[in-house]
Design a protein around this motif. Sequence first.
Motif, short mmCIF file in Angstrom:
data_model
loop_
_atom_site.label_atom_id
_atom_site.label_comp_id
_atom_site.label_asym_id
_atom_site.label_seq_id
_atom_site.Cartn_x
_atom_site.Cartn_y
_atom_site.Cartn_z
N GLY A 253 0.82 -1.21 0.00
CA GLY A 253 0.00 0.00 0.00
C GLY A 253 0.85 1.26 0.00
N MET A 254 1.91 1.26 0.81
CA MET A 254 2.81 2.41 0.83
C MET A 254 3.50 2.58 -0.52
SD MET A 254 4.58 2.32 4.61
CE MET A 254 5.58 3.75 4.20
N THR A 255 3.90 1.48 -1.11
CA THR A 255 4.54 1.56 -2.43
C THR A 255 3.58 2.15 -3.45
OG1 THR A 255 5.83 -0.42 -1.90
CG2 THR A 255 5.72 0.22 -4.21
N TYR A 256 2.32 1.71 -3.38
CA TYR A 256 1.31 2.23 -4.30
C TYR A 256 1.10 3.73 -4.08
CZ TYR A 256 -3.38 3.51 -5.82
OH TYR A 256 -4.46 4.16 -6.36
N VAL B 278 4.57 10.21 -6.87
CA VAL B 278 5.71 10.59 -7.70
C VAL B 278 5.34 10.57 -9.19
CG1 VAL B 278 7.38 9.75 -6.02
CG2 VAL B 278 6.60 8.22 -7.85
N SER B 279 4.22 9.94 -9.52
CA SER B 279 3.74 9.96 -10.90
C SER B 279 3.00 11.26 -11.21
CB SER B 279 2.81 8.77 -11.16
OG SER B 279 3.51 7.54 -11.02
N GLY B 280 2.75 12.07 -10.17
CA GLY B 280 2.14 13.37 -10.38
C GLY B 280 0.70 13.48 -9.95
N LEU B 281 0.15 12.45 -9.31
CA LEU B 281 -1.25 12.47 -8.90
C LEU B 281 -1.40 13.09 -7.52
CD1 LEU B 281 -2.37 8.93 -10.10
CD2 LEU B 281 -2.82 11.12 -11.21
N SER B 282 -2.58 13.59 -7.25
CA SER B 282 -2.88 14.19 -5.95
C SER B 282 -2.81 13.13 -4.85
CB SER B 282 -4.29 14.79 -5.99
OG SER B 282 -4.79 15.03 -4.69
N PRO B 283 -2.45 13.53 -3.63
CA PRO B 283 -2.42 12.55 -2.53
C PRO B 283 -3.79 11.95 -2.25
CG PRO B 283 -2.15 14.79 -1.70
CD PRO B 283 -2.00 14.87 -3.19
N TRP B 284 -4.85 12.66 -2.63
CA TRP B 284 -6.19 12.13 -2.41
C TRP B 284 -6.52 10.98 -3.35
CZ3 TRP B 284 -8.14 13.29 2.01
CH2 TRP B 284 -7.87 14.52 2.60
N PHE B 285 -5.80 10.90 -4.47
CA PHE B 285 -6.12 9.85 -5.44
C PHE B 285 -5.88 8.45 -4.86
CE2 PHE B 285 -4.65 6.83 -8.60
CZ PHE B 285 -5.72 6.81 -9.49
N PRO B 286 -4.68 8.11 -4.38
CA PRO B 286 -4.49 6.76 -3.85
C PRO B 286 -5.35 6.46 -2.64
CG PRO B 286 -2.59 8.14 -3.38
CD PRO B 286 -3.44 8.90 -4.33
N ILE B 287 -5.63 7.49 -1.83
CA ILE B 287 -6.48 7.28 -0.65
C ILE B 287 -7.90 6.93 -1.09
CG2 ILE B 287 -7.45 8.35 1.41
CD1 ILE B 287 -4.94 10.11 1.54
N ALA C 104 -1.71 2.80 1.82
CA ALA C 104 -1.83 3.76 0.72
C ALA C 104 -1.81 5.19 1.23
CB ALA C 104 -3.13 3.50 -0.05
N THR C 105 -2.45 5.43 2.37
CA THR C 105 -2.47 6.78 2.95
C THR C 105 -1.07 7.21 3.38
OG1 THR C 105 -4.74 6.46 3.73
CG2 THR C 105 -3.46 8.22 4.76
N LEU C 106 -0.35 6.32 4.05
CA LEU C 106 1.02 6.64 4.45
C LEU C 106 1.89 6.92 3.24
CD1 LEU C 106 1.58 3.99 7.28
CD2 LEU C 106 1.35 6.47 7.56
N GLY C 107 1.74 6.09 2.21
CA GLY C 107 2.52 6.31 0.99
C GLY C 107 2.18 7.62 0.31
N ALA C 108 0.88 7.95 0.29
CA ALA C 108 0.46 9.21 -0.34
C ALA C 108 1.00 10.42 0.40
CB ALA C 108 -1.07 9.27 -0.39
N LEU C 109 1.03 10.34 1.74
CA LEU C 109 1.51 11.46 2.53
C LEU C 109 3.04 11.57 2.49
CD1 LEU C 109 -0.83 11.14 5.65
CD2 LEU C 109 -1.06 12.68 3.68
#
Length: 236
Positions: A28-31, A37-46, A148-153
């Motif tokens: 999830g963190m990797t995702y 890093v691909s340029g998406l908003s942090p809200w997207f993976p969450i 996923a949340t940790l990875g996004a943040l």
Amino acid sequence: MTQNKTIAALKAAFPKTVPILAGFLFLGMTYGIYARVSGLSPWFPIAMSVLVFAGSMEFVAVELLLGAFHPLLALGMTLMINARHLFYGLSMLDKYRGTGWRKLYLIFGMCDESFSVNCSAVIPEGIDRHHFMFFVTLLNQCYWITGATLGALLGSLVTFSTEGIDFVMTAMFAVIFLEGWLKESSHTSSLLGLGVTLLCRVLFGVDAFLLVAMPVILILLLLRGYRDNWQGGEAV
């Protein structure tokens, strides 16, 4: 009494999901980092981990959203990647019968890991089976959402090169394939899948080969299964 049964089911389900906790937090963190890093908003993976909850497809969705808009390609990829859930669902019809209000979430949240636990776990005596399956599914999704949340943040804090991080998806599929290879008594199906995929890659190119390869593999496997069953019936 109902509350005690619910808590007991949660306590029984948690130990069964601890190995999944370790894997889902890392993946999830990797995702999450990969999406950031691909340029998406942090809200997207969450949001994806909450509303979609399909690990491998969530990785693929990053590329689909960043590339040219091909709705049929996205639909086909989603159906092919998650087609195995059709077979999971059929095998869980009896287990999910009578689950009441939990059924919709059990259907939505069924992933490979939840299916494995709910299908094979020996539920302790006195534990409500429906509550147990519900909590297994809920805990597994919570693990994925947390990762996923940790990875996004944390993704916005990454300053080193992340080139090659998208290879985690390839590695994940490779591990799944190798695990199946080690468990199967005959490698015919695996070799068939590899052969068809390589042939379609040569014939149709990198952008379209998967859409062709997946249905071809499915048809060939169905024909092979039908042939084996027919020959078995003839032998009887």
